[in-house]
Scaffold this active site. Structure first.
Site, short mmCIF file in Angstrom:
data_model
loop_
_atom_site.label_atom_id
_atom_site.label_comp_id
_atom_site.label_asym_id
_atom_site.label_seq_id
_atom_site.Cartn_x
_atom_site.Cartn_y
_atom_site.Cartn_z
N ARG A 53 28.69 24.95 35.38
CA ARG A 53 27.82 25.80 36.20
C ARG A 53 27.29 27.00 35.42
NH1 ARG A 53 28.17 25.19 41.98
NH2 ARG A 53 28.16 22.94 42.17
N ARG A 100 24.01 30.62 40.24
CA ARG A 100 23.63 31.83 40.97
C ARG A 100 24.13 33.14 40.37
NH1 ARG A 100 25.14 29.23 46.59
NH2 ARG A 100 26.83 28.78 45.16
N ARG A 153 15.18 30.67 41.93
CA ARG A 153 15.71 30.13 43.18
C ARG A 153 15.08 30.78 44.42
NH1 ARG A 153 17.47 27.93 47.07
NH2 ARG A 153 19.64 27.40 47.58
N ASP A 200 22.37 17.75 39.98
CA ASP A 200 23.55 17.82 40.83
C ASP A 200 24.17 16.44 40.94
OD1 ASP A 200 24.80 19.98 42.80
OD2 ASP A 200 25.07 17.97 43.64
N TYR A 232 32.05 12.82 49.45
CA TYR A 232 30.93 13.47 50.14
C TYR A 232 30.29 12.53 51.15
CZ TYR A 232 31.09 17.64 47.29
OH TYR A 232 31.49 18.81 46.73
#
Ligand code: CP3
Length: 621
Positions: free
Chosen positions: A303, A307, A316, A352, A428
């Protein structure tokens, strides 16, 4: 080889080679041979024949020995003694047919002529072959044995002693014997330790393998039943045979096996033809993946484009996350910005693990604060059957991003492509989003195992194709994220996950490094290693030195700083980085990383300080 097939190897050296102090037997043999004292000379082993010739050459010129041997009938037991003889320019008069036991030797020698009164020398190696000597003598031959080497027990007997204790306690399941001398030493040692009977009982409950007929004869002579022999007397065949047959042999020996033995599929990765040669082949990151020494420990961070980074947040603000993934220019920009800002040794393509769920039409979207949501989770065979055929080009935008990043990086920094492992993707799909207990996933697995395997096979196929597309687009390395697999116990991992992850990894060309990552996997590392990968991801819950030793250093490792450590002050971050580098020692094959992804509130300057610290502290001059 054993570990690759999912076994746990107990290594117990059982013999040590000692040359006969002065090789007197060899020299006496030479004197008698040169004086015409033998009609027949039998060479039993390659190593022994070679050693015999060398011992004689300390006294006599080679030419003389060769001439003398040409005058007698020479017998080679198999291909190895033939090779040793050919090195001297000699052809054996008699070549013994397979399986090369004393019976074939005796038959082929007596077929050639009457042995009565013949003077026969036998080059021996290790234990004497009593049956052969008796057989020759029974036919009237006068036998002289020429022992060249002897086998002793190893100096450090602790590993053998420990292994025998495990066998006696019923804790070992497969025994592989690779020579008849080993058999003798093992039994002698067990008897000397007073656990002979327990060890014999242990063997009777194990799957016992023997490398070949000579070794098998010796085992049977001690009353140990031989369960299998490989087709060819080679270690690779031997281990394959053990992997293929141990489970059923064990099952036939007890009513209820103590542990469930699930066969690990043998999956060898093959290089593509022609092999893909990354232009970054000699980059420290690539070298570390291959466990080759590098000038410093490479570092990158999961990552790293995220963010926590203001540059990311700026892009973003104007774009939704999936849109960023889908627009190659945006994805390439955040990928490259992270590398340049941090000075890391690898880029990871901005994408992703859930992107492959898009063409599966299950309603994937990302909600602020909630993470990923799947509107139509898979909970039954009917749900699975509703998944449409997958368009192989649906994710080509990731390939486009990769091409843009490759050209921006201009072959200075390798690029990591990635995908989710089948288990984490399934979690998921089944949970419909993130989860704490994986209750729906495990319930699915336990109540509908056949549907589970069908789902996993489909995910493995999609994932392998997705990764191959990324490699074709230019990814130098691939990482497989099995982020949540640590929620499983080892038996479930073996049975429900390992074959599928192994299938994905096996599909990757052998020359492209694979990083196999998971978290909370302290209980699974050996099994993950068996599933494959050149590099194993470790999180901070394990000590890196201990974990690597447990894996016998048979794989490179990546990790393992706690992402929360980056919230500490810089001196503390440096201390913790140092500790991890110390745990890795100077061993080649460590890639520095966090144990999991960078958290969104992490201070950027702390991340940069970590990268600099690792480079500085690991520099090898
Ligand atoms: O590492 C990198 O810099 C490359 C990009 C990358 C992302 N996701 C971008 C992303 C990688 C390698 C991943 C992998 C990923 N995605 C994993 C495996 C790694 C891990 O963390 O265990 C998983 C489980 C996912 C699924 C996923 N994607 C979740 C659970 C979330 C939401 C959590 C969150 O942080 O918001 C995402 C979204 C996501 N993937 C973001 C990023 C940068 C945040 C999106 C945003 O900006 O809102």
């Amino acid at each position: 080889m054993i570990e690759r097939r999912g076994g746990v190897a107990i290594i117990a050296p059982a013999m040590r080679e000692i040359p006969l102090e002065d090789n007197r037997a060899a020299l006496e043999f030479a004197d008698r041979l040169l004086a015409g004292g033998f009609e027949l000379v039998i060479f039993l082993t390659g190593v022994g024949a070679r050693a015999l010739f060398q011992a004689i050459e300390t006294r006599h010129p080679r030419g003389l020995i060769v001439e003398a041997l040409k005058k007698v009938t020479t017998v080679a037991r198999g291909p190895k003694p033939i090779r040793a003889m050919r090195e001297l320019g000699l052809e054996p008069t008699i070549v013994v047919p397979e399986p090369n036991t004393w019976r074939e030797i005796l038959n082929s020698v007596s077929a050639r002529g009457d042995l009565n009164g013949q003077r026969v020398a036998i080059q021996e190696y290790g234990a004497s072959n009593r049956e052969l000597i008796a057989g020759l003598e029974a036919r009237g031959a006068i036998v002289t044995v020429v022992p060249v080497y002897r086998w002793a027990l190893p100096i450090d007997r602790a590993p053998l002693r420990a292994a025998l204790e495990q066998i006696a306690a019923g804790e070992a399941e497969v025994a592989l014997f690779t020579s008849s001398n080993q058999v003798t030493n093992v039994i002698q040692m067990a008897e000397a330790d007073g656990i002979g009977a327990d060890v014999m009982r242990g063997f009777s409950r194990m799957a016992v393998g023997s490398i070949g007929p000579v070794c098998s004869e010796q085992l049977r002579a001690y009353g140990i039943a031989v369960d299998f022999e490989p087709q060819h007397s080679k270690l690779g065949h031997f281990v394959n045979e053990a992997a293929a047959r141990a489970a059923s042999i064990l099952a036939s020996k007890y009513r209820a096996p103590r542990i469930e033995v699930v066969e690990v599929p043998i999956r060898r990765r093959v290089a593509s033809a022609p092999p893909i040669r990354s232009p970054l082949h000699d980059h420290p990151m690539m070298k570390a993946c291959r466990r080759e020494a590098a000038p410093y420990t490479p570092i990158w961070l999961m990552r790293q484009a995220g963010r926590y980074m203001p540059e990311y947040r700026r892009v973003r603000e104007r774009h939704d996350f999936l849109e960023m993934c889908r627009q190659p220019e945006l994805a390439a920009e955040v990928t490259v910005t992270a590398v340049e800002r941090l000075g890391v040794d690898a880029a990871i393509i901005f994408a992703d693990i859930l992107l492959p769920l898009i063409p599966m039409a299950v309603g994937l979207h990302f909600e602020k604060g909630d993470g990923p949501i799947i509107d139509r989770p898979i909970r039954s065979a009917a749900d699975l059957d509703r998944i449409p055929p997958i368009d192989p080009d649906a994710l080509n935008f990731v390939g486009e991003s990769i091409k843009l990043v490759k050209s921006a990086l201009a072959n200075k920094t390798p690029l990591i492509g990635f995908a989710g492992a089948p288990f984490t993707l399934a979690s998921y799909l089944i949970e419909g989003g993130s989860s704490r207990q994986y209750q729906a996933t495990k319930t699915f697995m336990y109540t509908q195992p056949e549907v589970w395997h069908r789902l996993m096979e489909m995910l493995a196929r999609i994932t392998a194709d997705y990764l191959k597309m990324q490699i074709a687009a230019g990814a130098d390395i691939v990482q497989i994220f099995d982020s949540w697999v640590g929620s499983l116990g080892p038996d479930d991992f073996r049975r429900f996950v390992l074959p599928h992850t192994a299938a994905v990894i096996a599909a990757i060309p052998a020359e492209v490094p694979v990083i196999h990552f998971g978290t909370v996997t302290g209980n699974l590392l050996e099994l993950m290693r068996a599933a494959g990968g050149d590099v194993l991801g470790l999180d901070w819950r394990v000590n890196l030195a201990e974990a690597w030793a447990r894996l016998n250093y048979s794989v490179a490792v990546q990790g393992n700083l706690d992402p929360v450590a980056l919230f500490a002050d810089v001196p503390e971050i440096r201390t913790r980085a140092r500790a991890i580098l110390d745990q890795a020692g100077c061993r080649a094959g460590h890639i520095f990383n966090l144990g999991h992804g960078i958290l969104p509130e992490t201070p950027v300057d702390h991340v940069i300080a970590l990268v600099d610290a690792v480079h500085e502290m690991s520099a090898r001059h």
